[in-house]
Structure formats: structure tokens, C-alpha cells
Design an enzyme around this catalytic site. Structure first.
Site, short mmCIF file in Angstrom:
data_model
loop_
_atom_site.label_atom_id
_atom_site.label_comp_id
_atom_site.label_asym_id
_atom_site.label_seq_id
_atom_site.Cartn_x
_atom_site.Cartn_y
_atom_site.Cartn_z
CB SER A 77 82.78 -45.36 -21.46
OG SER A 77 83.33 -45.09 -20.22
CB ALA A 384 86.33 -35.52 -9.74
NE ARG A 520 78.53 -34.46 -17.76
CZ ARG A 520 77.73 -35.50 -17.85
NH1 ARG A 520 76.74 -35.65 -17.00
NH2 ARG A 520 77.91 -36.40 -18.80
#
Ligand code: NG1
Ligand code: ZN
Length: 557
Positions: A77, A384, A520
Site C-alpha cells: 500500500s 480519515a 501513533r
């Protein structure tokens, strides 16, 4: 003591003979431990050959178990070019079920001499009939490592006697689509890339054909292909759009490096335009990620200020459009938007309080959002970062279909029903799809006669910041409440709570990444300075309380 190698060999069942021989060509480096994470296995491509072979084996077992075609996609990805990865696709095009993610991890980590025992264990636990036929579809992205790694998957399939179809270079969502088409006896569409383009482009043309006063300017879109597979596929599809959409394609892979300073992840996280594209003020631009399952829109205004329209803005646009059509069509269908903790607080507020739609929050990772979206007549889900799609329940699709075929309704209802019908067809319901989402968004903007500025003005994002913190073991962080609160290590959540109190309209949370070896940190607040400061404060708390490594996080300004 482990059992000596030779005594094991004597008990090899005939069905494993080929596995035993072939696995020697795809050996596992002793001691290497990898986990099937948020989006499958993902790491430096050099460590993945044995994983690919073994995922070929596992996909074959899964196919035997489900008596259906299974997909295996070789991609990492948005990760750098040097990485690669693999994801398994279940029969309806969805992500593989969690129990099998566990098997994937077990099989991946079995030492070379324990591989057959690990396979046997899965076969017994799942009561798999080895005489059952197996079919596996394989696809790959444009990484230089993908060719040999996808060959390793194919080797794994053939070692267990499965049939495979190699789709070669395809986007992740295209492979999901193929699997779904195959297992629905082509009810979902034709299981070829041509079938995919035909389905999506025809629906797009139907949607936009009556979009009044759409000028050539409005039909223009700048696309950043992230130097990946999405760029190739947009080129392939372009002619079928019959000039209803004029695409200027940049970062098409002819020069630049995959995902390097471009692509959806770069644009979203850096909150700035990619390199390698030509942007004119006010013009719509979008970026795909490296396997084209994410899309992000943006533009710069006349003062040169950059405006980002992320997955939350996309979900809002789509759900507004669908809600209006449902009202016009007189259809009573429940619509919900599914988000994660990363959704901007303003978007959640707008959806719940102004649009009055149901909003659900799930853990990060599309499989969680997909699952939650399945509970509604119409479930719009987006992370998001721009990964998302829309799911229509069987009943919802039938109602739309019936209404579109009903000749006893007035023109307004008929128009809305036909638009809904074509909207269903332009959407890839199996997984988030940059190409399909792009066509849907472009159609909505054309139908509503809306500019990107008007879309952007639906609500204003709260300033936000995402940071990463390196810790010695990110598993020390455990979360609850859809990852919005940390339950361990002790004291971390209390520290975050008290830091958040120092800023207005603030929110912050931390979670271990499922695709990178980092924790994160997300923060949002009334101003960018506050969001940046809060993100840094919380990073420091993580560093101190969760075993940070390397230097302490530094202030951003
Ligand atoms: P991790 O690394 O677990 O945060 C990231 C994205 C996910 C998802 C996966 C798979 C963020 C914050 N996280 O997961 O949403 O898209 O990659 O690609 O964007
Ligand atoms: Zn992706």
C-alpha cells in the site's frame, strides 16, 4: 528437544509431499516473527518470500474450507517501495475473518521443520476436506519485489494442489472485486479488469449524463497516482469515461518513486500537496495511495493556502447526497456513517448534529468499519485517511431496484431512484477503492453542480496533528472504547486527560500502529499551534511512560 527432522519426514502424508519439497525453496529465516496486522503482513520485502509461499498455502486451505474462490493481494500500500506485504481476501471480497488472521500468524511463524505440523493443525481445527477443490486469485502492485513474491504465492497454491489465476498488476480493490464477481456467479459483475471498467464507467456516465451546465473546467480533475498501480489503471480506464471526466495524471510511475513525497498518505499526514504535480488555484486534485484503495482530495486557494478534503469530508459529501436522494425518492432507508477515532471532531459533530445521521466509531482498520457498516440499510464508512466505501444491504438494493423499475411514480422520484441505482453500481462495495470513490465523488459534484470550495465549506476541520513515537515494545499500550482511551501502561490515560485540559476544543489519543513499529499520537484543538503542542506533550508522555527509545520527541516549532 525438537523431534529430529528425519523422523518427521517419514510421516509426511502424500498431500504434503509437494509442500515439503517446495517449502525448501521458500525457507523461513529462523527466529523471524511477523504478525498479520491491520492490513495483513507488511515489512521489508526481503523478509517476505516464505510468508508469501505460506499465504498461498493458507489461501488454498481457506478456499477448500469456504468452497469458494479466495484472493491474495501482494502489496504494501502506502509503505515505501522497499517494503511489501500480503492480504487475504474472503469470498465476498471482504478482508479475511479474524480466526484465519490468527492462523496466518501461526503459519507464518512456524519454523521450517514445523510447517507441516502447523498446516495439519489448521486442517484439523477447521475440519477441512483436502479432496475439495481450491481456487485462488492473485494480484500484485508495481513494486519491483512484487513479481517474485506473487510467484511465491502461486507456488504455495500449487503445492497444495489448488488452482490459481494470476491477475498480474491490479489495484487491491480490483482484486477484491474479482473475487466477489467470481463467487456471485458474475452477479456483481464480470471478473475481469474490462468488466470492472465497464461496470464503473457505465454507471458514471449514466449518473453524469443529465448533470446540467457541467463545463469543461468542472469536468477537469488532477490525479496524483503515487507512482503506483492506480496510475496504470486510470490510464487503462480513461477512454471509457467518454470525456465526461478529463483527467490530468501526474506521478504515473514513469519517473518518480512509489509513494515518495506523493500519494494519499503523504498528502494527508503532511497536510501539503505532493511533489510532481501541477496545481492551479481552485482546481480539484486528488491523490491515490500505492495500491489505490485510498483517495484524498485537495486544492489551493487564490492565496496559495492548501485545503485538504479527507475521508471525513468524503463521507459527509456522500452521505449528504444519499440522504437527499432517499428523501426525493421517498425511500425510508436508514443511513449511518462509520468512522474511527481519527475522524475530525468537526465532522462527527456535523454528521450527528446538523445532518442528524447515525454515527458509529470503530477501531482502526477497514475490516472493523466494514463490519459495522453492514448493520445498516446504507452504511457509509471512511477512515480519515481516505479509505472507505458505501455498503447497501440486500433489502436496500432491492427497494432501490424496484422503485427504479416502477413506472407509476412521478418524475422526481423516478430521477432519484435511477440516480440511486447507478450510484450503487459505481461503488465498489467490497472494499475502499480510489478509482470507484473518485468516480462517485466526481459524479456527486457534477450532479449537485458543486465546486470543491463549496464542498469544503460544509464544515471546517479542527486543526489536528498526527505524530509517531518509537518505543521498545508498542504492545505495552492497550486501548479501549474504540481506541479512544489507553488502559495501559499505568498512568498514561490520566496524563493524556490532564494535558488535554490545557487546550480548548481539544482531544487526543494514542494507539500502537498495526502496520509500523511505532505508537501513533493524534491530537486536535482549536488552533494549529495548540494541536501541535498537545501532540508533542502527549508524545512525551508516551515516550516517558511507555518505554520510548531514541531521543525525546522535540517541539514541532
Ligand atoms: P496503523 O498503522 O495501524 O495506524 C494504518 C492506518 C489505518 C489503515 C492501515 C492499513 C492511520 C492512522 N492508520 O494503520 O487507517 O488504513 O494503515 O493501510 O491512518
Ligand atoms: Zn492502500
Amino acid at each position: 528437544m525438537t523431534t529430529p527432522h528425519c523422523s518427521r519426514k517419514q510421516t509426511i502424508m502424500p498431500q504434503f509431499k509437494e509442500v515439503s519439497t517446495q517449502s525448501g525453496l521458500h525457507p523461513k529465516p529462523a527466529g523471524l516473527v511477523l504478525q498479520y496486522g491491520t492490513a495483513g503482513f507488511r515489512t521489508n520485502a526481503k523478509q517476505l518470500d516464505h510468508i508469501m509461499f505460506r499465504m498461498g498455502l493458507l489461501a488454498t486451505l481457506r478456499s477448500k474450507k469456504t468452497k469458494a474462490t479466495i484472493g491474495v493481494m501482494v502489496t504494501a500500500s502506502h509503505n515505501p517501495e522497499e517494503d511489501n506485504g500480503v492480504k487475504l481476501v474472503d469470498p465476498m471480497g471482504e478482508m479475511v475473518t479474524p480466526t484465519w488472521e490468527g492462523y496466518a500468524t501461526q503459519l507464518a511463524n512456524a519454523e521450517q521443520e514445523d510447517l507441516l505440523a502447523a498446516l495439519q493443525d489448521i486442517i484439523e481445527k477447521e475440519a477441512i476436506h483436502m479432496s475439495q477443490e481450491a481456487n485462488v486469485f492473485v494480484g500484485k502492485d508495481t513494486r519491483s519485489s512484487s513479481a517474485s513474491l506473487s510467484q511465491a504465492v502461486l507456488d504455495g497454491v500449487s503445492a497444495l494442489g489448488g488452482h490459481s489465476k494470476d491477475y498480474g498488476l491490479v489495484t487491491t480493490p480490483q482484486l477484491h472485486y474479482m473475487v466477489c464477481c467470481q463467487n456471485t456467479q458474475c452477479k456483481y459483475g464480470e471478473a475481469t479488469v474490462e468488466g470492472y471498467y465497464k461496470k464503473l464507467c457505465q454507471a458514471f456516465i449514466q449518473l453524469t449524463k443529465n448533470a446540467s451546465n457541467c463545463t469543461d473546467d468542472q469536468k477537469h480533475l488532477t490525479v496524483d497516482g503515487a507512482n503506483g498501480i492506480g496510475a496504470l489503471k486510470v490510464r487503462e480506464m480513461e477512454s471509457q469515461l467518454k470525456k465526461e471526466l478529463h483527467i490530468s495524471l501526474f506521478n504515473d510511475g514513469s519517473e518518480g518513486k512509489l509513494n515518495h513525497q506523493c500519494g494519499a498518505d503523504f498528502v494527508k499526514v503532511q497536510q501539503k500537496p505532493p511533489t510532481g504535480i501541477k496545481m492551479n488555484p481552485g482546481e480539484r486534485c486528488c491523490s491515490f495511495d500505492g495500491d489505490a484503495d485510498r483517495i484524498i482530495y485537495y486544492y489551493t486557494d487564490s492565496e496559495g493556502k492548501f485545503h485538504l478534503l479527507d475521508g471525513d469530508k468524503i463521507a459527509t459529501l456522500i452521505s449528504t447526497y444519499l440522504k437527499e436522494l432517499l428523501t426525493q425518492a421517498g425511500l425510508d432507508l436508514e443511513i449511518a456513517v462509520v468512522q474511527t477515532a481519527y475522524a475530525n471532531g468537526s465532522s462527527t459533530n456535523y454528521l450527528e448534529n446538523t445532518m442528524k445521521v447515525i454515527v458509529r466509531c470503530t477501531k482502526t482498520g477497514v475490516k472493523h468499519l466494514h463490519h459495522a457498516a453492514q448493520e445498516f440499510d446504507i452504511g457509509v464508512y471512511f477512515e480519515a485517511n481516505g479509505h472507505g466505501t458505501v455498503l447497501f444491504s440486500k433489502a436496500a438494493e432491492e427497494k432501490i431496484q424496484q422503485l427504479a423499475e416502477n413506472s407509476n411514480i412521478n418524475d422526481e422520484r423516478k430521477r432519484a431512484a435511477l440516480l440511486l441505482q447507478n450510484t450503487v453500481n459505481v461503488i465498489n462495495q467490497t472494499v475502499g477503492d480510489a478509482i470507484s470513490d473518485m468516480l462517485l465523488i466526481e459524479a456527486i459534484l457534477a450532479i449537485k453542480g458543486m465546486t470543491i470550495q463549496q464542498w469544503d465549506a460544509i464544515y471546517s476541520d479542527l486543526p489536528n496533528r498526527q505524530l509517531k513515537v518509537k518505543v521498545s515494545d508498542r504492545r505495552v499500550i492497550d486501548t479501549t472504547d474504540a481506541e479512544r482511551r489507553a488502559v495501559s501502561p499505568a498512568g498514561l490515560q490520566e496524563a493524556i486527560d490532564s494535558l488535554v485540559k490545557n487546550y480548548r476544543e481539544a482531544r487526543s489519543f494514542v494507539r500502537p500502529s498495526g502496520t509500523e513499529d511505532v505508537v501513533r499520537v493524534y491530537a486536535e484543538a482549536e488552533t494549529q499551534e495548540s494541536a501541535d503542542a498537545l501532540a508533542r506533550d502527549v508524545s512525551l508522555a508516551v515516550y516517558r511512560l511507555a518505554g520510548g527509545v531514541g531521543g525525546e520527541p522535540k517541539p514541532l516549532h
